[in-house]
Design a protein around this motif. Structure first.
Motif, mmCIF file in Angstrom:
data_model
loop_
_atom_site.group_PDB
_atom_site.id
_atom_site.type_symbol
_atom_site.label_atom_id
_atom_site.label_comp_id
_atom_site.label_asym_id
_atom_site.label_seq_id
_atom_site.Cartn_x
_atom_site.Cartn_y
_atom_site.Cartn_z
ATOM 1 N N GLY A 67 0.782 -1.233 0.000
ATOM 2 C CA GLY A 67 0.000 0.000 0.000
ATOM 3 C C GLY A 67 0.810 1.276 0.000
ATOM 4 O O GLY A 67 0.491 2.216 -0.742
ATOM 5 N N GLU B 248 0.679 5.286 -2.462
ATOM 6 C CA GLU B 248 0.174 6.479 -1.786
ATOM 7 C C GLU B 248 0.439 7.758 -2.587
ATOM 8 O O GLU B 248 1.445 7.879 -3.275
ATOM 9 C CB GLU B 248 0.868 6.590 -0.421
ATOM 10 N N ASN C 61 2.231 5.318 7.927
ATOM 11 C CA ASN C 61 3.416 4.747 7.298
ATOM 12 C C ASN C 61 4.651 5.181 8.070
ATOM 13 O O ASN C 61 4.749 6.319 8.509
ATOM 14 C CB ASN C 61 3.530 5.224 5.838
ATOM 15 N N ASN D 33 0.822 -5.278 6.531
ATOM 16 C CA ASN D 33 0.473 -6.502 5.817
ATOM 17 C C ASN D 33 0.839 -7.703 6.679
ATOM 18 O O ASN D 33 1.903 -7.734 7.298
ATOM 19 C CB ASN D 33 1.218 -6.552 4.477
ATOM 20 N N GLU E 9 -8.271 -5.056 3.111
ATOM 21 C CA GLU E 9 -8.504 -3.655 2.770
ATOM 22 C C GLU E 9 -7.688 -3.334 1.532
ATOM 23 O O GLU E 9 -6.493 -3.618 1.480
ATOM 24 C CB GLU E 9 -8.107 -2.738 3.929
ATOM 25 N N ASN E 10 -8.338 -2.758 0.541
ATOM 26 C CA ASN E 10 -7.670 -2.399 -0.718
ATOM 27 C C ASN E 10 -6.922 -3.591 -1.317
ATOM 28 O O ASN E 10 -5.836 -3.441 -1.871
ATOM 29 C CB ASN E 10 -6.710 -1.220 -0.513
ATOM 30 N N LEU F 100 -5.497 -6.036 0.195
ATOM 31 C CA LEU F 100 -4.363 -6.485 1.002
ATOM 32 C C LEU F 100 -4.865 -7.048 2.330
ATOM 33 O O LEU F 100 -5.796 -6.511 2.934
ATOM 34 C CB LEU F 100 -3.414 -5.306 1.280
ATOM 35 N N ARG G 144 -4.484 -7.283 6.014
ATOM 36 C CA ARG G 144 -3.824 -6.408 6.975
ATOM 37 C C ARG G 144 -4.052 -6.854 8.413
ATOM 38 O O ARG G 144 -5.080 -7.431 8.745
ATOM 39 C CB ARG G 144 -4.331 -4.973 6.802
#
Length: 152
Positions: free
Chosen positions: A38, A42, A79, A116, A139-140, A142, A144
């Motif tokens: 992810g 970004e 992040n 992840n 989510e998206n 992935l 997580r």
């Protein structure tokens, strides 16, 4: 590398360097995850414009970044990335401490993050730093692991 950490807010002129650092830091995970993580997808320009990105430099070279997003009741550590050349000297841990300090300064009693589930080394680091898993989910595209730390 000195660990005299003085993060500063990123500026628009940092955007390309941030994207390069993030790509270098996360590229080793692509094969393991089966796609780009992810953070590699970004929009750092928007995050910089919102005042959410902090950078650390050593002798003019960006060594690490943090993205912090205030949410309802908690700070999201969106992040944390350390340049490969700066890994292994405790910079990531120091950045995590900085994030927790910023959360406290902003009046939050909790900080949360996600990673992840295949980034098992990160899970171990976060657990050692006092983060507790709250749940797992997709989510998206992935898988997580969501974690939280109560700030004292």
């Amino acid at each position: 590398m000195s660990l005299d950490l003085k993060p500063r807010l990123a500026t628009s002129s940092d955007k390309l360097t941030i994207a390069t650092l993030v790509n270098e830091a996360y590229t080793p995970y692509i094969e393991r995850i089966g796609r780009k993580p992810g953070p590699m997808l970004e929009d750092y320009g928007a995050q910089i414009d919102a005042g959410r990105v902090y950078v650390v430099e050593k002798e003019g070279v960006m060594s690490g970044i943090l993205v912090l997003i205030p949410e309802e009741g908690t700070m999201l550590l969106d992040n944390v990335a350390v340049a490969p050349a700066a890994q292994g000297v405790g910079l990531g841990k120091r950045l995590m401490g900085f994030a927790e300090g910023k959360a406290r300064e902003s009046g939050f009693e909790r900080i949360r993050l996600y990673t992840n589930e295949k980034m098992v080394e990160n899970l171990r680091i976060y657990e050692r730093l006092g983060y507790v898993e709250t749940h797992r989910g997709w989510e998206n595209g992935l898988r997580r692991v969501y974690m939280v730390k109560v700030l004292h």
